[in-house]
Design a protein around this motif. Structure first.
Motif, short mmCIF file in Angstrom:
data_model
loop_
_atom_site.label_atom_id
_atom_site.label_comp_id
_atom_site.label_asym_id
_atom_site.label_seq_id
_atom_site.Cartn_x
_atom_site.Cartn_y
_atom_site.Cartn_z
N VAL A 17 0.83 -1.21 0.00
CA VAL A 17 0.00 0.00 0.00
C VAL A 17 0.87 1.26 0.00
CG1 VAL A 17 -1.71 1.32 1.31
CG2 VAL A 17 -1.91 -1.17 1.14
N ALA A 18 1.92 1.27 0.84
CA ALA A 18 2.76 2.47 0.93
C ALA A 18 3.47 2.73 -0.39
CB ALA A 18 3.77 2.32 2.07
N GLU A 37 9.89 -4.87 -6.63
CA GLU A 37 9.17 -5.72 -5.67
C GLU A 37 9.88 -7.07 -5.61
OE1 GLU A 37 6.57 -5.82 -3.41
OE2 GLU A 37 7.09 -7.96 -3.27
N ARG A 38 10.10 -7.53 -4.39
CA ARG A 38 10.82 -8.80 -4.21
C ARG A 38 10.03 -10.00 -4.73
NH1 ARG A 38 12.54 -9.81 1.75
NH2 ARG A 38 10.29 -9.76 1.98
N ARG A 43 0.76 -9.63 -4.92
CA ARG A 43 -0.03 -10.41 -3.97
C ARG A 43 -1.51 -10.12 -4.18
NH1 ARG A 43 2.53 -8.06 1.60
NH2 ARG A 43 1.82 -6.09 0.76
N TYR A 47 -5.35 -10.29 4.56
CA TYR A 47 -6.18 -10.45 5.75
C TYR A 47 -7.11 -9.26 5.90
CZ TYR A 47 -1.96 -7.94 6.51
OH TYR A 47 -0.93 -7.08 6.33
N PHE A 48 -7.82 -9.24 6.99
CA PHE A 48 -8.80 -8.21 7.31
C PHE A 48 -8.15 -6.84 7.54
CE2 PHE A 48 -10.51 -5.75 10.73
CZ PHE A 48 -11.84 -5.63 10.39
N GLY A 50 -9.33 -2.66 8.48
CA GLY A 50 -10.31 -1.60 8.70
C GLY A 50 -9.72 -0.30 8.17
N THR A 167 14.67 -3.77 3.78
CA THR A 167 16.07 -3.83 3.36
C THR A 167 16.65 -2.42 3.23
OG1 THR A 167 15.64 -5.86 2.15
CG2 THR A 167 17.62 -4.66 1.53
N ASP A 296 5.08 0.64 6.96
CA ASP A 296 5.60 -0.22 8.01
C ASP A 296 7.12 -0.11 8.13
OD1 ASP A 296 3.05 -1.03 8.53
OD2 ASP A 296 3.37 -3.17 8.14
N GLY A 306 -4.94 -0.65 14.00
CA GLY A 306 -5.92 -0.65 12.92
C GLY A 306 -5.66 0.44 11.89
N LEU A 307 -4.44 0.96 11.89
CA LEU A 307 -4.19 2.17 11.11
C LEU A 307 -3.03 2.06 10.13
CD1 LEU A 307 -6.00 4.59 11.65
CD2 LEU A 307 -4.06 5.71 12.74
N GLY A 308 -2.41 0.87 10.03
CA GLY A 308 -1.21 0.74 9.18
C GLY A 308 -1.50 1.06 7.73
N THR A 309 -2.64 0.60 7.22
CA THR A 309 -2.98 0.84 5.82
C THR A 309 -3.32 2.31 5.61
OG1 THR A 309 -3.85 -1.39 5.71
CG2 THR A 309 -4.49 0.09 3.96
C1 LIG Z 1 -3.31 -9.46 10.55
C2 LIG Z 1 -3.15 -8.00 10.25
C3 LIG Z 1 -4.25 -7.17 10.34
C4 LIG Z 1 -4.12 -5.82 10.04
N1 LIG Z 1 -5.21 -5.04 10.14
C5 LIG Z 1 -5.12 -3.75 9.79
C6 LIG Z 1 -6.28 -2.90 9.85
O1 LIG Z 1 -7.35 -3.29 10.26
N2 LIG Z 1 -6.13 -1.62 9.43
C7 LIG Z 1 -4.95 -1.13 8.96
O2 LIG Z 1 -4.89 0.02 8.56
N3 LIG Z 1 -3.84 -1.89 8.94
C8 LIG Z 1 -3.89 -3.19 9.34
N4 LIG Z 1 -2.78 -3.95 9.31
C9 LIG Z 1 -1.49 -3.34 8.94
C10 LIG Z 1 -1.33 -3.15 7.46
O3 LIG Z 1 -1.56 -4.34 6.76
C11 LIG Z 1 0.09 -2.66 7.16
O4 LIG Z 1 0.43 -1.61 8.01
C12 LIG Z 1 0.20 -2.17 5.74
O5 LIG Z 1 -0.20 -3.17 4.82
C13 LIG Z 1 1.65 -1.79 5.48
O6 LIG Z 1 1.86 -1.56 4.15
P1 LIG Z 1 3.35 -1.34 3.63
O7 LIG Z 1 3.18 -1.07 2.18
O8 LIG Z 1 4.06 -0.35 4.46
O9 LIG Z 1 4.14 -2.72 3.87
P2 LIG Z 1 3.87 -4.18 3.31
O10 LIG Z 1 2.43 -4.45 3.15
O11 LIG Z 1 4.67 -5.08 4.19
O12 LIG Z 1 4.52 -4.16 1.85
C14 LIG Z 1 5.90 -4.22 1.65
C15 LIG Z 1 6.18 -4.71 0.25
O13 LIG Z 1 7.59 -4.67 0.04
C16 LIG Z 1 8.03 -5.90 -0.51
N5 LIG Z 1 9.42 -6.09 -0.10
C17 LIG Z 1 9.90 -6.47 1.10
N6 LIG Z 1 11.25 -6.49 1.07
C18 LIG Z 1 11.62 -6.13 -0.16
C19 LIG Z 1 12.87 -5.96 -0.79
N7 LIG Z 1 14.01 -6.18 -0.13
N8 LIG Z 1 12.90 -5.54 -2.07
C20 LIG Z 1 11.75 -5.33 -2.78
N9 LIG Z 1 10.53 -5.47 -2.23
C21 LIG Z 1 10.47 -5.86 -0.92
C22 LIG Z 1 7.08 -6.93 0.08
O14 LIG Z 1 7.07 -8.11 -0.70
C23 LIG Z 1 5.76 -6.17 0.03
O15 LIG Z 1 5.13 -6.27 -1.22
C24 LIG Z 1 -2.87 -5.29 9.64
C25 LIG Z 1 -1.75 -6.12 9.56
C26 LIG Z 1 -1.88 -7.47 9.88
C27 LIG Z 1 -0.66 -8.33 9.79
#
Ligand SMILES: Cc1cc2nc3c(=O)[nH]c(=O)nc-3n(C[C@H](O)[C@H](O)[C@H](O)COP(=O)(O)OP(=O)(O)OC[C@H]3O[C@@H](n4cnc5c(N)ncnc54)[C@H](O)[C@@H]3O)c2cc1C
Length: 406
Positions: A17-18, A37-38, A43, A47-48, A50, A167, A296, A306-309
């Motif tokens: 998402v980020a 993307e690794r 994907r 999971y769930f 909010g 990384t 993240d 509940g706020l990571g996304t």
């Molecule tokens: C069970 C669960 C429930 C959740 N519920 C909620 C909720 O209700 N509300 C909410 O807002 N948030 C929720 N979250 C949190 C939310 O899912 C995350 O905060 C959010 O998806 C983070 O997004 P991101 O893009 O920062 O990281 P990620 O989703 O971890 O994406 C990182 C991407 O980088 C890729 N990557 C990793 N390493 C490398 C590399 N070395 N080189 C290239 N690519 C790489 C990965 O494959 C991945 O595609 C939940 C999380 C979990 C685990």
């Protein structure tokens, strides 16, 4: 419409998402964005999730809110249950003020990905191996893991959106041990094809005991998601055996009973699952010269907030907005971006307590307080008063503040 590449060339690491929201907004701001993307492919599912107001506001401006949709089941009720099958009315995300959208993580990622214009290059199976920063550029060595070939390219900006175990963070800001703060907790999640026996398909379930809990999150249009969480003093030991064995041990030795037993069996049979330890990421600064961390990778708030996304969406959008506002002045753009995001994220880090207790009470006292509050929430006199208090609380306001507003 911005001119492609007029802002500079950016490498975005991570197609979550980020990463996608940053790539989308950077493109709108006139930057040439390359995403690596690794994984071998995008994907889906997940999971769930909010989605709170902070994320919804950014999603609307990014033009993807309608495409994200909402899987909230109308009339859904959350039941607090125990191992013997007793149940009473509980509380889930749908009962929170502002009623966040109920989604799968993949809903947000798909909507963002489909909005990416073809000019944004996406390279799968590719990871950064080395990052060297010069006054005018960052030089990044990228490895294509499918062919083993490496290439070194120059970028004006590197965005590390590669998740909890980033990384980019390790290469530029130092080892994980300096930034990861363990909550001594495990989460395990899977999608179920149908509701557990004896419950309406659209109902949620919570079995909360001291140091462990199981949740079933319902959706309007598909089977629910199950989430287990438990506390442990030995995180490493949880990964030395199959996830289901660790789960059964954590929920033992008391007999599981029919409901918990069914949830554990169904987790074991699920096609795919998530099993991971829970960490916050705490950093003093998220940018260093031409490298910035996002989502993240920068601040992992954990699922309990509940706020990571929402924060990932807002952070990605705001990054593009600040780059647009400070053309040719990267330090000013990154400084302003962090200045806006920092109070919002620091607040979430500091106020994780109440949500953690809702997810899983850590002590008997917490369980008693939690239980009293939940029972009071639906009584005729105390219930509405509690509802008003929740709606007016800073916690609710900070979940729904439009942190990325222009
Ligand atoms: C069970 C669960 C429930 C959740 N519920 C909620 C909720 O209700 N509300 C909410 O807002 N948030 C929720 N979250 C949190 C939310 O899912 C995350 O905060 C959010 O998806 C983070 O997004 P991101 O893009 O920062 O990281 P990620 O989703 O971890 O994406 C990182 C991407 O980088 C890729 N990557 C990793 N390493 C490398 C590399 N070395 N080189 C290239 N690519 C790489 C990965 O494959 C991945 O595609 C939940 C999380 C979990 C685990």
């Amino acid at each position: 419409m911005a001119v492609q590449g007029s802002g500079g060339r950016a490498l975005v690491v991570g197609l979550g998402v980020a990463g996608i929201s940053a790539a989308l907004r950077l493109h709108q701001a006139g930057w040439e964005a390359v995403v690596v993307e690794r994984a071998l492919q995008r994907r889906s599912g997940g999971y769930f999730i909010g989605l709170f107001g902070s994320g919804a506001a950014s999603a609307a401006r990014l033009g993807i809110l309608d495409a994200i949709g909402d899987r909230r089941a109308p009339g859904s009720v959350v039941h607090e249950v125990d191992r013997t099958g007793r149940r009473h009315r509980g509380m889930g995300f749908t009962d929170l003020p502002h009623r966040p959208r109920m989604l799968l993580r993949g809903d947000v990622e798909t909507a963002l990905f489909e909005a990416l214009p073809p000019e944004v290059e996406v390279r799968f199976a590719t990871v950064p191996e080395r990052i060297v920063q010069y006054a005018d550029k960052a030089e990044v060595t990228l490895r294509d893991q499918s062919t083993g070939t490496g290439v070194t390219e120059r970028f004006d900006l590197v965005v590390g959106a590669d998740g909890l175990r980033s990384t980019v963070r390790r290469l530029v800001f130092g080892p994980d041990a300096n930034h990861l703060r363990s909550l001594d907790q495990i989460i395990a999640a899977a999608l179920l094809d149908e509701q557990v026996g004896g419950f309406d398909p659209h109902d949620g379930l919570v079995l909360a005991e001291v140091g462990r809990s199981a949740w079933v999150w319902p959706f309007a249009d598909r089977g629910p998601s199950v989430l287990f969480t438990y506390r442990t003093d030995d995180i490493d030991a949880q990964f030395r055996r199959p996830a289901i064995d660790s789960l059964r041990a954590a929920f033992g030795p008391r007999p599981a009973g029919p409901l918990l037993g069914e949830l554990l069996d169904r987790f074991e049979k699920a096609d795919d699952h998530l099993f991971d330890s829970v960490h916050q990421v705490r950093m003093r600064q998220w940018h260093h010269d031409r490298v910035v961390l996002l989502g993240d990778a920068a601040w992992c708030l954990t699922l309990f907030s509940g706020l990571g996304t929402s924060a990932a969406l807002a952070g990605g959008e705001l990054l593009g907005t600040m780059l647009e506002r400070h053309p040719g002045d990267l330090p000013a753009a990154l400084g302003d971006w962090e200045g806006r995001m920092r109070p919002y994220i620091d607040y979430q880090h500091a106020h994780l307590g109440p949500e953690r207790v809702l997810f899983m009470p850590a002590t008997r006292t917490q369980r008693a307080v939690r239980s009293t509050l939940l029972r009071s929430r639906w009584t005729p006199v105390l219930g509405p008063a509690l509802g008003h208090l929740m709606a007016a609380s800073d916690l609710t306001k900070m979940k729904n503040v439009d942190v990325a507003a222009a």
